[in-house]
Motif scaffolding. Structure first.
Motif, mmCIF file in Angstrom:
data_model
loop_
_atom_site.group_PDB
_atom_site.id
_atom_site.type_symbol
_atom_site.label_atom_id
_atom_site.label_comp_id
_atom_site.label_asym_id
_atom_site.label_seq_id
_atom_site.Cartn_x
_atom_site.Cartn_y
_atom_site.Cartn_z
ATOM 1 N N GLY A 50 27.462 33.549 31.733
ATOM 2 C CA GLY A 50 26.467 34.599 31.875
ATOM 3 C C GLY A 50 26.218 35.139 33.266
ATOM 4 O O GLY A 50 25.314 35.945 33.457
ATOM 5 N N ARG A 51 27.020 34.736 34.234
ATOM 6 C CA ARG A 51 26.837 35.277 35.585
ATOM 7 C C ARG A 51 27.529 36.614 35.730
ATOM 8 O O ARG A 51 28.583 36.852 35.147
ATOM 9 C CB ARG A 51 27.397 34.322 36.630
ATOM 10 N N GLU A 52 26.933 37.470 36.516
ATOM 11 C CA GLU A 52 27.575 38.718 36.896
ATOM 12 C C GLU A 52 28.627 38.357 37.945
ATOM 13 O O GLU A 52 28.351 37.614 38.883
ATOM 14 C CB GLU A 52 26.553 39.673 37.489
ATOM 15 N N VAL A 53 29.848 38.873 37.765
ATOM 16 C CA VAL A 53 30.950 38.530 38.656
ATOM 17 C C VAL A 53 31.616 39.801 39.162
ATOM 18 O O VAL A 53 31.854 40.732 38.391
ATOM 19 C CB VAL A 53 32.008 37.661 37.936
ATOM 20 N N VAL A 54 31.927 39.806 40.456
ATOM 21 C CA VAL A 54 32.691 40.895 41.062
ATOM 22 C C VAL A 54 33.899 40.266 41.747
ATOM 23 O O VAL A 54 33.751 39.444 42.649
ATOM 24 C CB VAL A 54 31.858 41.678 42.105
ATOM 25 N N LEU A 55 35.078 40.641 41.278
ATOM 26 C CA LEU A 55 36.320 40.177 41.884
ATOM 27 C C LEU A 55 36.826 41.287 42.794
ATOM 28 O O LEU A 55 37.133 42.391 42.336
ATOM 29 C CB LEU A 55 37.355 39.856 40.806
ATOM 30 N N PHE A 56 36.880 41.000 44.091
ATOM 31 C CA PHE A 56 37.282 41.978 45.103
ATOM 32 C C PHE A 56 38.584 41.492 45.720
ATOM 33 O O PHE A 56 38.631 40.436 46.353
ATOM 34 C CB PHE A 56 36.191 42.086 46.177
ATOM 35 N N ALA A 57 39.655 42.245 45.502
ATOM 36 C CA ALA A 57 40.958 41.869 46.045
ATOM 37 C C ALA A 57 41.300 42.786 47.211
ATOM 38 O O ALA A 57 41.095 44.000 47.143
ATOM 39 C CB ALA A 57 42.028 41.987 44.965
ATOM 40 N N THR A 58 41.795 42.187 48.272
ATOM 41 C CA THR A 58 42.198 42.962 49.437
ATOM 42 C C THR A 58 43.566 42.501 49.918
ATOM 43 O O THR A 58 44.036 41.408 49.561
ATOM 44 C CB THR A 58 41.158 42.876 50.569
ATOM 45 N N ASN A 59 44.180 43.349 50.708
ATOM 46 C CA ASN A 59 45.503 43.072 51.276
ATOM 47 C C ASN A 59 46.441 42.534 50.194
ATOM 48 O O ASN A 59 46.518 43.106 49.123
ATOM 49 C CB ASN A 59 45.383 42.171 52.492
ATOM 50 N N ALA A 60 47.137 41.445 50.444
ATOM 51 C CA ALA A 60 48.110 40.933 49.474
ATOM 52 C C ALA A 60 47.470 40.522 48.150
ATOM 53 O O ALA A 60 48.125 40.511 47.111
ATOM 54 C CB ALA A 60 48.876 39.768 50.079
ATOM 55 N N GLY A 61 46.194 40.199 48.158
ATOM 56 C CA GLY A 61 45.488 39.839 46.930
ATOM 57 C C GLY A 61 45.424 40.973 45.920
ATOM 58 O O GLY A 61 45.235 40.745 44.723
ATOM 59 N N CYS A 62 45.603 42.207 46.391
ATOM 60 C CA CYS A 62 45.589 43.378 45.492
ATOM 61 C C CYS A 62 46.677 43.302 44.435
ATOM 62 O O CYS A 62 46.565 43.921 43.378
ATOM 63 C CB CYS A 62 45.741 44.671 46.285
ATOM 64 N N ARG A 63 47.719 42.527 44.679
ATOM 65 C CA ARG A 63 48.818 42.434 43.713
ATOM 66 C C ARG A 63 48.369 41.859 42.376
ATOM 67 O O ARG A 63 48.955 42.159 41.341
ATOM 68 C CB ARG A 63 49.964 41.620 44.291
ATOM 69 N N LEU A 64 47.318 41.068 42.377
ATOM 70 C CA LEU A 64 46.776 40.546 41.115
ATOM 71 C C LEU A 64 46.285 41.679 40.226
ATOM 72 O O LEU A 64 46.355 41.584 38.998
ATOM 73 C CB LEU A 64 45.626 39.567 41.382
ATOM 74 N N LEU A 65 45.797 42.747 40.822
ATOM 75 C CA LEU A 65 45.180 43.830 40.056
ATOM 76 C C LEU A 65 46.154 44.949 39.685
ATOM 77 O O LEU A 65 45.733 45.971 39.141
ATOM 78 C CB LEU A 65 43.985 44.384 40.840
ATOM 79 N N LEU A 66 47.435 44.747 39.938
ATOM 80 C CA LEU A 66 48.428 45.739 39.546
ATOM 81 C C LEU A 66 48.605 45.758 38.032
ATOM 82 O O LEU A 66 48.485 44.727 37.365
ATOM 83 C CB LEU A 66 49.779 45.422 40.204
ATOM 84 N N ARG A 67 48.905 46.922 37.498
ATOM 85 C CA ARG A 67 49.164 47.060 36.062
ATOM 86 C C ARG A 67 50.261 46.084 35.645
ATOM 87 O O ARG A 67 50.173 45.422 34.615
ATOM 88 C CB ARG A 67 49.569 48.496 35.736
ATOM 89 N N ASP A 68 51.320 46.007 36.429
ATOM 90 C CA ASP A 68 52.434 45.086 36.170
ATOM 91 C C ASP A 68 52.480 44.046 37.285
ATOM 92 O O ASP A 68 53.388 44.063 38.125
ATOM 93 C CB ASP A 68 53.756 45.864 36.095
ATOM 94 N N THR A 69 51.495 43.159 37.290
ATOM 95 C CA THR A 69 51.422 42.193 38.385
ATOM 96 C C THR A 69 52.635 41.267 38.395
ATOM 97 O O THR A 69 52.994 40.701 37.354
ATOM 98 C CB THR A 69 50.123 41.373 38.337
ATOM 99 N N PRO A 70 53.280 41.124 39.542
ATOM 100 C CA PRO A 70 54.440 40.236 39.632
ATOM 101 C C PRO A 70 54.066 38.769 39.434
ATOM 102 O O PRO A 70 54.932 37.932 39.182
ATOM 103 C CB PRO A 70 54.977 40.492 41.042
ATOM 104 N N LEU A 71 52.796 38.462 39.503
ATOM 105 C CA LEU A 71 52.357 37.072 39.353
ATOM 106 C C LEU A 71 52.618 36.531 37.944
ATOM 107 O O LEU A 71 52.723 35.330 37.746
ATOM 108 C CB LEU A 71 50.875 36.950 39.699
ATOM 109 N N LEU A 72 52.747 37.422 36.959
ATOM 110 C CA LEU A 72 53.037 36.978 35.594
ATOM 111 C C LEU A 72 54.457 36.424 35.468
ATOM 112 O O LEU A 72 54.737 35.661 34.546
ATOM 113 C CB LEU A 72 52.831 38.126 34.605
#
Length: 124
Positions: free
Chosen positions: A31-53
């Motif tokens: 039930g917590r409000e969460v904000v995930l903020f990605a910057t620099n190389a961390g932005c790759r997690l938020l890609l439509r086709d993230t290479p991390l998969l």
């Protein structure tokens, strides 16, 4: 109501991205409000086709019965997690905003800090 949780993802690797999602979805599930903020190389997690998969750890986690990035990204969407890609971080990594997953906002650190307010921030 508990204070918001802000998660700052700066790193590009599977492990920090995975645990950012573990923390984010866990907090949202209780039930917590969460904000995930990605910057620099961390932005790759938020890609439509993230290479991390494609990281070999995804299969290993699946074999061991642990939710991987793919599963956690789905859960994040279902839980209504707010995901923000840092505008400056995208520019620094030469990532086009159009390559981000649906629902990902593009904003700056001020937006992130305002969203978290007096809540907690975890940095990975």
């Amino acid at each position: 109501m508990s204070a918001p949780l802000g998660i700052l993802l700066r790193a590009a690797g599977h492990e920090p991205a995975h645990y950012a999602l573990v923390l984010a979805t866990g907090a949202a599930a209780v039930g917590r409000e969460v904000v995930l903020f990605a910057t620099n190389a961390g932005c790759r997690l938020l890609l439509r086709d993230t290479p991390l998969l494609a990281d070999p750890r995804e299969a290993l986690l699946r074999e061991r019965g642990v939710a991987g990035i793919g599963t956690l990204l789905e859960a994040a969407g279902e839980l209504g997690l707010r995901r923000i890609a840092c505008e400056a971080g995208l520019r620094a990594e030469d990532i086009e905003a159009g390559t981000l997953a649906p629902g990902v906002e593009v904003a700056g650190v001020v937006t992130f800090l305002a969203a978290v307010g007096g809540g907690q921030i975890v940095s990975l």
